[in-house]
Design an enzyme around this catalytic site. Structure first.
Site, mmCIF file in Angstrom:
data_model
loop_
_atom_site.group_PDB
_atom_site.id
_atom_site.type_symbol
_atom_site.label_atom_id
_atom_site.label_comp_id
_atom_site.label_asym_id
_atom_site.label_seq_id
_atom_site.Cartn_x
_atom_site.Cartn_y
_atom_site.Cartn_z
ATOM 1 N N ARG A 156 -34.294 -58.267 -78.988
ATOM 2 C CA ARG A 156 -35.720 -58.308 -79.290
ATOM 3 C C ARG A 156 -36.000 -59.645 -79.972
ATOM 4 O O ARG A 156 -35.160 -60.145 -80.737
ATOM 5 C CB ARG A 156 -36.121 -57.164 -80.240
ATOM 6 C CG ARG A 156 -36.185 -55.788 -79.602
ATOM 7 C CD ARG A 156 -37.367 -55.648 -78.632
ATOM 8 N NE ARG A 156 -37.477 -54.320 -78.058
ATOM 9 C CZ ARG A 156 -36.968 -53.934 -76.893
ATOM 10 N NH1 ARG A 156 -36.281 -54.784 -76.150
ATOM 11 N NH2 ARG A 156 -37.150 -52.705 -76.448
ATOM 12 N N GLU A 207 -45.065 -61.414 -77.363
ATOM 13 C CA GLU A 207 -44.999 -61.285 -75.905
ATOM 14 C C GLU A 207 -46.344 -60.802 -75.389
ATOM 15 O O GLU A 207 -46.935 -59.901 -76.003
ATOM 16 C CB GLU A 207 -43.885 -60.305 -75.514
ATOM 17 C CG GLU A 207 -42.515 -60.826 -75.907
ATOM 18 C CD GLU A 207 -41.364 -59.880 -75.526
ATOM 19 O OE1 GLU A 207 -41.608 -58.874 -74.840
ATOM 20 O OE2 GLU A 207 -40.239 -60.164 -75.940
ATOM 21 N N HIS A 230 -39.114 -61.195 -70.449
ATOM 22 C CA HIS A 230 -38.620 -59.853 -70.799
ATOM 23 C C HIS A 230 -38.246 -59.067 -69.531
ATOM 24 O O HIS A 230 -38.780 -57.988 -69.263
ATOM 25 C CB HIS A 230 -39.676 -59.091 -71.617
ATOM 26 C CG HIS A 230 -39.080 -57.992 -72.454
ATOM 27 N ND1 HIS A 230 -39.498 -57.697 -73.725
ATOM 28 C CD2 HIS A 230 -38.074 -57.116 -72.189
ATOM 29 C CE1 HIS A 230 -38.796 -56.684 -74.208
ATOM 30 N NE2 HIS A 230 -37.914 -56.309 -73.279
HETATM 31 P P1 NAP Z 1 -26.790 -49.409 -78.306
HETATM 32 O O1 NAP Z 1 -25.826 -48.800 -77.351
HETATM 33 O O2 NAP Z 1 -27.332 -48.557 -79.380
HETATM 34 O O3 NAP Z 1 -26.088 -50.726 -78.925
HETATM 35 C C1 NAP Z 1 -26.562 -51.388 -80.048
HETATM 36 C C2 NAP Z 1 -25.359 -51.795 -80.891
HETATM 37 O O4 NAP Z 1 -25.827 -52.573 -81.997
HETATM 38 C C3 NAP Z 1 -24.596 -50.603 -81.463
HETATM 39 O O5 NAP Z 1 -23.221 -50.777 -81.213
HETATM 40 C C4 NAP Z 1 -24.883 -50.673 -82.962
HETATM 41 O O6 NAP Z 1 -23.804 -50.224 -83.742
HETATM 42 C C5 NAP Z 1 -25.103 -52.151 -83.156
HETATM 43 N N1 NAP Z 1 -25.884 -52.432 -84.364
HETATM 44 C C6 NAP Z 1 -26.968 -51.775 -84.828
HETATM 45 N N2 NAP Z 1 -27.406 -52.338 -85.969
HETATM 46 C C7 NAP Z 1 -26.548 -53.363 -86.238
HETATM 47 C C8 NAP Z 1 -26.459 -54.326 -87.283
HETATM 48 N N3 NAP Z 1 -27.333 -54.336 -88.289
HETATM 49 N N4 NAP Z 1 -25.454 -55.236 -87.218
HETATM 50 C C9 NAP Z 1 -24.568 -55.226 -86.221
HETATM 51 N N5 NAP Z 1 -24.603 -54.341 -85.194
HETATM 52 C C10 NAP Z 1 -25.585 -53.416 -85.203
HETATM 53 O O7 NAP Z 1 -28.056 -49.992 -77.535
HETATM 54 P P2 NAP Z 1 -28.108 -50.689 -76.083
HETATM 55 O O8 NAP Z 1 -28.432 -49.682 -75.055
HETATM 56 O O9 NAP Z 1 -26.894 -51.538 -75.906
HETATM 57 O O10 NAP Z 1 -29.413 -51.607 -76.286
HETATM 58 C C11 NAP Z 1 -29.457 -52.551 -77.323
HETATM 59 C C12 NAP Z 1 -30.839 -53.154 -77.459
HETATM 60 O O11 NAP Z 1 -31.076 -54.058 -76.386
HETATM 61 C C13 NAP Z 1 -31.998 -52.163 -77.369
HETATM 62 O O12 NAP Z 1 -32.256 -51.523 -78.592
HETATM 63 C C14 NAP Z 1 -33.157 -53.034 -76.937
HETATM 64 O O13 NAP Z 1 -33.875 -53.513 -78.044
HETATM 65 C C15 NAP Z 1 -32.465 -54.207 -76.228
HETATM 66 N N6 NAP Z 1 -32.771 -54.198 -74.785
HETATM 67 C C16 NAP Z 1 -33.494 -55.230 -74.273
HETATM 68 C C17 NAP Z 1 -33.778 -55.256 -72.924
HETATM 69 C C18 NAP Z 1 -34.557 -56.392 -72.323
HETATM 70 O O14 NAP Z 1 -35.353 -56.154 -71.420
HETATM 71 N N7 NAP Z 1 -34.329 -57.618 -72.748
HETATM 72 C C19 NAP Z 1 -33.353 -54.205 -72.088
HETATM 73 C C20 NAP Z 1 -32.614 -53.174 -72.649
HETATM 74 C C21 NAP Z 1 -32.323 -53.177 -74.011
HETATM 75 P P3 NAP Z 1 -23.345 -48.651 -83.729
HETATM 76 O O15 NAP Z 1 -22.600 -48.456 -82.441
HETATM 77 O O16 NAP Z 1 -22.476 -48.494 -84.919
HETATM 78 O O17 NAP Z 1 -24.625 -47.860 -83.788
#
Ligand code: NAP
Length: 334
Positions: free
Chosen positions: A237, A266, A285
């Site tokens: 984000r 955005e 995005h």
């Molecule tokens: P996810 O599986 O929940 O992965 C997020 C990871 O970040 C988790 O391993 C979490 O740790 C870690 N984390 C959370 N807070 C943290 C911190 N303060 N410091 C270090 N690590 C931290 O989510 P995902 O499915 O991979 O998606 C991640 C993010 O990508 C989404 O929330 C979204 O905002 C973004 N995204 C963007 C797009 C786009 O169009 N550009 C598309 C999809 C997603 P834990 O495992 O311990 O919880």
């Protein structure tokens, strides 16, 4: 009587037909200056909402006292006041997993495009500048064999790690809320503190959710820790990065380049300095934006919504605490 839902995202005919079988659907186009007024008009009596990228503030929620579920067509849920939805007993669902691989592809597209200057040089060719052989001023840097640093080793982070290790022979470092030995074993990845990762990685890729703990996680201090030849890729984000500090670092070439899919504002304003820097690849995005994945996300959101309205626990419930707040009493046949 069928329950009522407000849809604020266009769906395929197949998914609309699935919804119409079970619920009464009101579609609202929330774009344009009257978009919010149209949504306000549609909210009274709504039991469910389905869409993405909308900030549902208290005044909007107050208009929908019968609301049971908000089904978001996204994995990120940073635009919702989760505590408030939970307090009201409204379920929030999202669409994880189905977009993981596509978003990791986008991450790698940005890694490759910024390292090899694909967009800059393609535009250079289009503008008629390719009159002789290229010289060193047009060279990029290698991706294969380099060090990939992933910040946020979750679903998308691991999909990136797999691409980096198996596809490009990269050394993979990561920082996350905790070390993940199972990921280390699968991809030969190594856990690092954030500072150590920033100073060692050639590519720093952000895949954390936006939260109070990740807002401006990367600011001037963190950018200063990166190597001058390193590249920052943000597919998380926009607000995970202090954009002002990033612009300064890129302008002064304190880091080599950035590949950015997400921005503080955005759509990205046309006067953003990011659009005038040759070492920036900016995409609108598009992390999950393929036909296949957007349809899979919408399907997932439809099923989450129908489950919730049928009194069944939706597969992708974000606010566990809201479950049990009387939700199962309000059922429909699905
Ligand atoms: P996810 O599986 O929940 O992965 C997020 C990871 O970040 C988790 O391993 C979490 O740790 C870690 N984390 C959370 N807070 C943290 C911190 N303060 N410091 C270090 N690590 C931290 O989510 P995902 O499915 O991979 O998606 C991640 C993010 O990508 C989404 O929330 C979204 O905002 C973004 N995204 C963007 C797009 C786009 O169009 N550009 C598309 C999809 C997603 P834990 O495992 O311990 O919880």
């Amino acid at each position: 009587m069928k329950k009522r839902i407000v849809l604020y995202k266009r769906l395929s005919d197949a998914l609309l037909a699935r919804l119409h079988q079970h619920v009464e659907v009101t579609y609202v186009d929330t774009t344009g200056k009257d978009g919010l007024a149209r949504l306000r008009d549609a909210l009274p009596g709504a039991h469910g909402l389905l869409g993405a990228s909308l900030r549902l503030d208290h005044s909007l929620l107050d208009l929908a006292p019968q609301l049971q579920v908000v089904s978001s067509v996204s994995v990120g849920v940073d635009n919702y006041d989760i505590a408030e939805l939970t307090r009201r007993g409204v379920l929030l669902t999202n669409t994880p997993d189905v977009l993981t691989e596509t978003t990791a592809d986008t991450g790698f597209a940005l890694i490759l495009a910024s390292a090899r200057r694909v967009v800059e040089l393609a535009n250079w060719v289009r503008d008629g500048h390719w009159q002789a052989n290229l010289g060193p001023s047009h060279f990029g840097c290698d991706v294969h064999g380099k060090t990939l640093g992933i910040v946020g080793m979750g679903r998308i982070g691991e999909a990136l790690a797999r691409r980096g290790a198996a596809g490009f022979g990269m050394r993979v470092l990561y920082h996350s809320s905790r070390p993940k030995p199972e990921v280390d074993a699968r991809h030969g990845a190594q856990y690092r503190s954030l500072d150590a990762l920033l100073s060692e990685a050639d590519f720093v890729c952000l895949t954390v959710p936006l939260s109070s703990s990740t807002e401006e996680l990367i600011g001037a201090r963190e950018l200063a820790l990166m190597k001058p030849e390193a590249i920052l890729v943000n597919i998380a984000r926009g607000r995970v990065v202090n954009e002002r500090a990033l612009i300064d670092a890129l302008r002064e070439q304190r880091i080599r380049a950035a590949g950015l899919d997400v921005f503080v504002q955005e759509p990205l304003p046309v006067d953003s300095p990011l659009l005038h820097l040759a070492n920036v690849v900016a995409t609108p995005h598009i992390g999950s934006a393929t036909q296949e994945t957007r349809e899979a996300m919408a399907r997932c959101a439809v099923e989450n919504l129908l489950s919730a309205l049928a009194g069944q626990r939706p597969a992708n419930l974000v606010n566990e605490q809201a479950w049990g707040n009387g939700q199962p009493n309000n059922t429909i046949a699905t």
